[in-house]
Every structure is written in C-alpha cells, then in structure tokens.
Motif scaffolding. Structure first.
Motif, PDB file in Angstrom:
ATOM      1  N   GLU B  42       0.859  -1.181   0.000  1.00  0.00           N
ATOM      2  CA  GLU B  42       0.000   0.000   0.000  1.00  0.00           C
ATOM      3  C   GLU B  42       0.898   1.235   0.000  1.00  0.00           C
ATOM      4  N   PRO B  43       1.536   1.521  -1.152  1.00  0.00           N
ATOM      5  CA  PRO B  43       2.599   2.534  -1.158  1.00  0.00           C
ATOM      6  C   PRO B  43       2.100   3.965  -0.944  1.00  0.00           C
ATOM      7  N   ILE B  44       0.849   4.254  -1.290  1.00  0.00           N
ATOM      8  CA  ILE B  44       0.405   5.652  -1.211  1.00  0.00           C
ATOM      9  C   ILE B  44       0.358   6.110   0.246  1.00  0.00           C
ATOM     10  N   ASN B  45      -0.300   5.336   1.068  1.00  0.00           N
ATOM     11  CA  ASN B  45      -0.366   5.681   2.484  1.00  0.00           C
ATOM     12  C   ASN B  45       1.013   5.662   3.131  1.00  0.00           C
ATOM     13  N   LEU B  47       3.880   6.239   1.730  1.00  0.00           N
ATOM     14  CA  LEU B  47       4.645   7.415   1.302  1.00  0.00           C
ATOM     15  C   LEU B  47       4.142   8.667   2.003  1.00  0.00           C
ATOM     16  N   LEU B 101      -2.344  11.641  -5.285  1.00  0.00           N
ATOM     17  CA  LEU B 101      -2.356  10.184  -5.375  1.00  0.00           C
ATOM     18  C   LEU B 101      -3.459   9.584  -4.516  1.00  0.00           C
ATOM     19  N   ASP B 102      -3.677  10.140  -3.341  1.00  0.00           N
ATOM     20  CA  ASP B 102      -4.622   9.516  -2.410  1.00  0.00           C
ATOM     21  C   ASP B 102      -6.073   9.884  -2.752  1.00  0.00           C
ATOM     22  N   LEU B 103      -6.429  11.163  -2.596  1.00  0.00           N
ATOM     23  CA  LEU B 103      -7.850  11.514  -2.742  1.00  0.00           C
ATOM     24  C   LEU B 103      -8.264  11.817  -4.185  1.00  0.00           C
ATOM     25  N   ARG B 104      -7.543  12.697  -4.873  1.00  0.00           N
ATOM     26  CA  ARG B 104      -7.780  13.006  -6.291  1.00  0.00           C
ATOM     27  C   ARG B 104      -9.176  13.511  -6.593  1.00  0.00           C
TER      28      ARG B 104
END
Lengths: 269, 202
Positions: B42-45, B47, B101-104
C-alpha cells in the motif's frame, strides 16, 4: 453446494473479485497483538504456537467445554470462500479463504434458546505476542456478533488461505470472517466463544465508542469521524490506482440486509 | 580556543547548500521506494506517512537549533533556514501525495479539510508555515526588517506543535511514537520559553 452458490452470488460484480496475491494478503495486516505497523504481524508472528489449540465454548450452550481444534475440524466441512475484506481504515482486499461455517461450530456445542449473542476472544500470550506487552488495547481482544449474524451462512471460521494453512499473521489457526463487516470484527486466533443473553463488549468499541460501533457493518453513507467511508483503496494497485466506491454491506447486501430491517444504521453503526 | 569554539568556527566556514541536497534525499528515496515496491503493498499511504514524518523531523531539528546553542554552545544558526525549507519541501510533497495520489477528488478533499479535525489541524499547520517559507530569503528579511520578520517567524511555535498534534490525532489508538514526537516538540518549546523568561529576570 447450495451455500457455495450463495457465496458465489455474494460475489456479484465478480469482475472485481480477482483475489489479492499471497504476498499482499500476508504482508499487510492489522493484528495489534504483534504491533501497530502493517508489517509487524508478518515480521513478529512467527513465534506464535498454534498447535495444540483448543477453543473453549461456554455460556448458554448445551455442551460447554474445551474443544480441541483437531476434533472440531473432523466434524465440519471446509469450503472455499472468495470474499472481499474491507478494513475500517478504508482499504480493501479480496481474499480466497478456506473455512467452515460458524453455524456448524455452534451446532456442535448446541445453542440454548435464550442465547442472543456470541462473544469471541483472542489468545492472550504476551510472551509470544509482543504487541500485548503495550497497553494500546485492553487485552485480550474481544469481539461479538448477534446470534443471527453468527448463524448466517456467509459467516465463517477460516483455517486457510490459498489452500495453505492460515499464516500466523492472518490469525492462525482459527479466525472469524464476517465479510459484510469492517475487518476488525473478524477476530483472529480465537480461543473462546461465549454465548450470552446480553450484547458483549468489543475491543475497539470499548476503546473509542464514537469511532467504532458494535455492528460495524460496511456502510459508505456513514463516515468514520476521522475519514470518509465512501471510497476505499484496493491493495495492490500501486501509486496510480484510484479509489473505488465502497459498497453497502461490502457488496453482500442481497444476503444480509434483511438482518437489519428497520434498524437505523447511522445510529447503530 | 576550546574544542567547541573550533567546531563552531569550522561550521561557520561550511557552505549551507549541502543541507538542501542531502536533506531532500530522503524524500526522493521514499518516492523511489514507493514506485518500486519498497514501501509494501500500500505505497500511497506509506509514502504519505513517511513524508509527513520526515517533515516533522526537520521541523523539530529547526526548533532545536536555538536551545542547542543556548544550552551547549553549539552554533547551527546558519543552517536553520535550510532545515526549515527542507521541512517545507517534505511537507509540500506530503500534501501533494495526499491530494494527487490519495484523494484526487476536490469534493473529498474539501470534505476532509472541513470535517476531519486532524486534517484541519494539519492544513492549518501548513498554512501557518507558508508565509515563513515565502519570507525566507535575505531580501524578505531586509524588506520586513528584522523585528517584524522575527515576530512573523514566531508562527513556527504554533505550527510545529500543530503538526505533532496532527500526527497524534491521525493514528488509531494512543500510539507511543506520535506521543513521543509531540512531547519532544513541547519540550523544545518549553526550553525556549524558560530561557527567554530567564533573560527578563536575570
């Protein structure tokens, strides 16, 4: 087979039911008994002894006692169940479990007519579960279901993953899986079931009642106080995968919505 | 000349640009890891969290400069601007990962900022730090005058604890690590206020 079909029907929208990989499912876990980091369980759960394993079933049952896991497994039939798993933290996976219906286990013990709830308890063994040495939650971890939820054919006790024995970080050797509820309801490494007349306490609800309810049904219209539950991120999409909409009852509404007919799901979240 | 004086003299001769270069390496390293699977599934969280933590660490380093000089004599004042700007770089990337990346989705973003206290607190900390980053040049100091510039930059005493609070509030449960960070921040501020009171009443 009928129940297999039911689980199949529950996978409506089967196009998005591609299971996550073994690595994804076994390296990204919430199991605070081993630490609060997502990789703590896979790094630290190796030392957990899962054999021998007994489950104590008590309370309002006909045949209370300590049941050896081997004896239980000899009396139930193990099935494949491909389920969505939706964490309350707004991420999700698709997991190919093996397990048996909780109803079968309850039938082995014999449920008394006055029983209305099932209380569950995780193993407490701080020498093998380092997370239990800090007081982040009141150990042991406890959970609960209403009896009709517990008897529902979608509710299983999982014993395996991808045809292999359940890895320790996923709740070996025996864990609950309730696919229409947030993941924290699906209590891991279960050692005790107690049938009760009153709604039992549950760990996260006791910790923060405003944030985690007893029911914890997946519900995109009721936000967690600190984040939205309308969307979720499917694990494994990498940097550029967008969030996907969260489904009511995690997509199992056809099977389970009837359990909550007439209930205000915003008040009893 | 004492050892400490020699160290301070040597530090005074060093250029400050390496702090920017070396300071931003962890951010690029984290982005590289996230893009290549090194931050887990889960790279987004991961990062997001890592960049936020790095920002907080650089902010704390910046906050430690004055107490360090007062209590040990070590003089790192020349590097403080670079520490602050590197922190701001990490903070901006932290925010960018969350937005892009997360919400967009602007609807989700506004809802989060207004409805969720930990995000409100985090955004407030960022907003308080923006004017400080914008007035970090020598020219800005000259234009504002040292008095006003210093007063403006006291916002950091509010922004950094808010950042620590944001860290505590976003975690599930009362976890140890965020509390340690918040305690460190409050401790550094307490040292500062104690020493400034000391100056008033010698």
């Amino acid at each position: 087979a009928g129940l297999g079909t039911l689980a199949g029907a529950a996978s409506a929208g089967a196009e998005d039911l591609t299971p996550n990989s073994w690595d994804e499912i076994t390296s990204y876990n919430n199991f605070y008994e081993f630490g609060t980091g997502k990789d703590d369980p896979s790094r630290k759960a190796g030392a957990l002894t899962t054999d021998p394993w007994t489950v104590e079933i008590g309370g309002l049952v006909e045949r209370p006692g300590r049941y050896d896991l081997g004896d239980i497994l000899a009396k139930v039939s193990i099935e494949d169940r491909l389920y969505r798993l939706r964490c309350v933290e707004a991420w999700s996976m698709v997991v190919p479990w093996q397990g048996f219906e909780l109803a079968d286990l309850l039938t082995i013990a014999g449920v008394q007519p006055s029983a209305k709830y099932v209380a569950f308890e995780t193993l407490y063994r701080p020498e093998e579960m380092p997370g239990q040495q800090s007081r982040i939650l009141d150990w042991p971890y406890v959970e609960g279901l209403r009896l009709d939820e517990a008897m529902h054919p979608l509710t299983i006790m999982a014993t395996g993953l991808y045809g292999k024995p359940l890895p320790n970080q996923n709740g070996a050797p025996l864990r609950l899986v309730v696919p229409w509820k947030y993941g924290f309801k699906s209590i891991k490494s279960v050692v005790r079931l107690t049938l009760t007349e009153k709604q039992p306490p549950t760990s996260w609800n006791r910790y923060a009642p405003r944030e985690y309810g007893f029911y914890a049904n997946v519900n995109p219209t009721v936000d967690h106080p600190r984040w939205s539950q309308a969307t979720e991120r499917r694990i494994g999409g990498g940097f550029f995968a967008p969030r996907v909409p969260t489904l009511m009852f995690n997509g199992y509404g056809e099977e389970v919505a009837g359990l909550y007919a007439g209930m205000d799901l915003a008040a009893r979240f | 000349m004492t050892g400490l004086q020699r160290v301070n003299l040597a530090l005074a001769r060093l250029p400050t640009w390496p702090v920017y270069v070396v300071g931003l390496l962890p951010a690029f390293w984290a982005i590289w890891l996230g893009a290549t699977g090194g931050l887990g599934v889960e790279p987004i969280n991961a990062l997001e969290n890592r960049l936020g933590l790095l920002a907080l660490q650089f902010l704390i380093a910046g906050l430690a400069v004055t107490p360090l000089r007062r209590w040990t004599g070590l003089n790192l004042i020349r590097f403080r601007r670079a520490l602050g700007l590197v922190a701001m770089g990490h903070l901006t990337l932290h925010l960018a990962v969350w937005l892009l990346l997360d919400l967009r989705d602007w609807g989700l973003i506004w809802a989060d900022i207004l409805k969720r206290p930990y995000i409100t607190v985090g955004m407030l900390a960022f907003a308080l730090l923006l004017p400080l980053a914008a007035t970090s040049s020598n020219r800005a100091i000259r234009r504002l005058g040292p008095q006003r510039w210093r007063r403006l930059h006291r916002l950091v005493y509010l922004a950094v604890p808010l950042g620590g609070l944001h860290f505590v509030m976003q975690s599930k449960g009362w976890q140890m690590e965020p509390l340690v960070y918040l305690a460190a921040i409050l401790g550094l501020l307490a040292l500062r206020f104690r020493s400034s009171r000391g100056r008033v009443a010698p």
